[in-house]
Design an enzyme around this catalytic site. Sequence first.
Site, PDB file in Angstrom:
ATOM      1  N   PRO A  77       0.792  -1.232   0.000  1.00 40.23           N
ATOM      2  CA  PRO A  77       0.000   0.000   0.000  1.00 40.23           C
ATOM      3  C   PRO A  77       0.827   1.287   0.000  1.00 40.23           C
ATOM      4  O   PRO A  77       1.829   1.408   0.711  1.00 40.23           O
ATOM      5  CB  PRO A  77      -0.833  -0.127   1.287  1.00 40.23           C
ATOM      6  CG  PRO A  77      -1.001  -1.604   1.461  1.00 40.23           C
ATOM      7  CD  PRO A  77       0.306  -2.192   1.017  1.00 40.23           C
ATOM      8  N   CYS A  78       0.335   2.250  -0.790  1.00 39.34           N
ATOM      9  CA  CYS A  78       1.037   3.522  -0.969  1.00 39.34           C
ATOM     10  C   CYS A  78       0.672   4.618   0.027  1.00 39.34           C
ATOM     11  O   CYS A  78       1.508   5.482   0.319  1.00 39.34           O
ATOM     12  CB  CYS A  78       0.782   4.061  -2.383  1.00 39.34           C
ATOM     13  SG  CYS A  78       1.300   2.964  -3.709  1.00 39.34           S
TER      14      CYS A  78
END
Length: 419
Positions: A77-78
Amino acid sequence: MGDLTVVEICAGAGGQSLGLELAGFQHRLAVELDENAAATLKANRDWEVAVGDVADPSVWEPMEYAEGLDLLAGGVPCPPFSIAGKQLGASDERDLFAWAVELVGRMQPRAVLLENVRGLSMPRFAAYRQHVKDRLAELGYWSDWKMLEARDFGVAQLRPRFILVGLREEDARYFDWPEPTPYAGTVGTALRDLMAQGGWRGADAWAERANGIAPTIVGGSKRHGGADLGPTRAKRAWAELGVDAMGVADEPPKADYPENFVPKLTTEMVARIQGWHGSDDYRWEFTGRKTSRYRQIGNAFPPPVARAVGAAIAAALNHEGTPRDLSETVVEVMHDPVYVALKEATKPLTIRQIVRSSRGAIDAREIEQRIGRLSRDFHIKEDGEGEERTYVLGEFKGFVGQEDHLRHLAFQAARSTIS
């Protein structure tokens, strides 16, 4: 198809998956949280796909896929690192980067590939990055970070991504980052045929106006409304290319639309800009409703970039070329001298001692600010007052698999909005 194997975590809708397949990797398993993205994976390939939280033992058992594994890959996840967000890093319940590094230690693949947003390359995360490299070194892996832009690998979009590659020393000596193959066209040349599909007479003039490279596509998350093409700056860039970025169209402009009409992009057009070209190699079907399809596409790792990096890893694993000194392959990435000084210390350090340990890389005025930044990702023990105040670097705050970590409660509470 090659005979190298990969397990892919946080696989999304398959951008990295397709690129790695084209580079010669066969999937043993893909793990993905979002049911719509997982459905897209299943619609395109007969792979085993585990659906759910990748860190949940009930979703999959890593050791069932570990024996002789060549590559562990993923786009974790960013949001924990995004410049557009709060940059909570290890304190964000969505952060899985450090957990993925520990997964490397469990599964012991020959290589690891993790990609994320360029925010992870910022000074805020210098210590986080060094912690990752240090941990991989402890696990027996050489590693390197590099920023790659999609436009340098045949994609009509900027899209900088920060890439981590790790390999065993005997394989790392054969690794070289892929050479750029810049995109030679424009948004107009990439999309002209799709923009003309509905018979719109303004397609040729529009293609001439759209004579630049696209800004970074932003897929967004379930926490933020419907589909559009990004924040204000991106919308301005799209406007200069003759694109209405306030939403995504259901279909291309029709024959009766005025020639000076300003079109929106369809999801098919967005996929083209993301690197799913019209050729058979890159053909891919996206399932679900329009907003879901857009998010799947917009959050993906462009397949041509994944293919280029995957091919470089495959070449190293196959010991192609001439081996060389590993120091020649390392790209300098700025690290935090305060983190380094505290990590190497055998006793508590004062600010003066930290300055001395950094060999002039940082002055006393910046130390407290940097320690405050460091304390977001690590426990810092402080003692004393004034100039005699001392600091000790404690444990990493991030989730690495702890059963009692606060991540579990936070994740469950936010589960419906995490994508």
